[in-house]
Design a protein around this motif. Structure first.
Motif, PDB file in Angstrom:
ATOM      1  N   THR A  85       1.183   5.380  -0.086  1.00 27.87           N
ATOM      2  CA  THR A  85       0.431   6.595   0.205  1.00 27.87           C
ATOM      3  C   THR A  85       1.298   7.818  -0.040  1.00 27.87           C
ATOM      4  OG1 THR A  85       1.036   6.515   2.543  1.00 27.87           O
ATOM      5  CG2 THR A  85      -1.058   5.506   1.950  1.00 27.87           C
ATOM      6  N   THR A  95      -4.058   6.851  -1.582  1.00 25.64           N
ATOM      7  CA  THR A  95      -3.633   5.455  -1.470  1.00 25.64           C
ATOM      8  C   THR A  95      -3.704   4.704  -2.795  1.00 25.64           C
ATOM      9  OG1 THR A  95      -4.409   5.446   0.803  1.00 25.64           O
ATOM     10  CG2 THR A  95      -4.106   3.307  -0.232  1.00 25.64           C
ATOM     11  N   VAL A 126       0.868  -1.174   0.000  1.00 25.58           N
ATOM     12  CA  VAL A 126       0.000   0.000   0.000  1.00 25.58           C
ATOM     13  C   VAL A 126       0.906   1.226   0.000  1.00 25.58           C
ATOM     14  CG1 VAL A 126      -1.791   1.278   1.242  1.00 25.58           C
ATOM     15  CG2 VAL A 126      -1.817  -1.229   1.248  1.00 25.58           C
TER      16      VAL A 126
END
Length: 142
Positions: A123, A129, A121
């Motif tokens: 960000t 995201t 993930v």
């Protein structure tokens, strides 16, 4: 004799031209435009052999993150294994002046990555995201 109205018009025109030159397009904030997974990157953090979704247990797995815009920003990447265990949670401060790529990676542990589905993930400044899933599996050698 000085023609004051012409001089005044010339000075006004020059002030407008100089003033407009200083009014360039405002900077666009940094944004993520792509996250590519690969096993090999170049010196510009570009994928050498294209993006992929499957990796061998012995692969170092790179996330190549493309950004556009300018200014300071914080990129972060959180890698998790098939059980959800966090393998790496890393942040990088960037301050791009043009489109660029940054990278995060995980190296194989002793004995290789366990087989299964993983996730990273990414960000930007705590938001924006992007999630990429990938699989570690035994691959055939041709």
């Amino acid at each position: 004799m000085i023609n004051w109205s012409r001089t005044k018009a010339a000075v006004t025109a020059m002030v407008l031209v100089v003033g407009m030159a200083g009014c360039s397009k405002p900077a666009e904030p940094v944004k993520i435009t792509a996250v590519d997974l690969t096993h090999e990157i170049d010196e510009h953090n570009e994928t050498r052999s294209g993006a992929r979704e499957t990796f061998a247990p012995t692969s170092t797995i790179y996330a190549s993150i493309a950004t556009e815009g300018t200014g300071p920003a914080t990129l972060a990447a959180k890698w998790t294994d098939p059980s959800g265990k966090v393998l790496s949670d890393e942040k990088k401060e960037i301050n791009p002046t043009k489109a660029q790529r940054s990278e995060f990676h995980i190296a194989p542990p002793d004995g290789g990555h366990p087989l299964g589905r993983y996730k990273v993930v990414v960000t930007l400044n705590g938001g924006g995201t992007r999630t990429r899933e990938f699989e570690v599996r035994v691959t055939e050698h041709h």
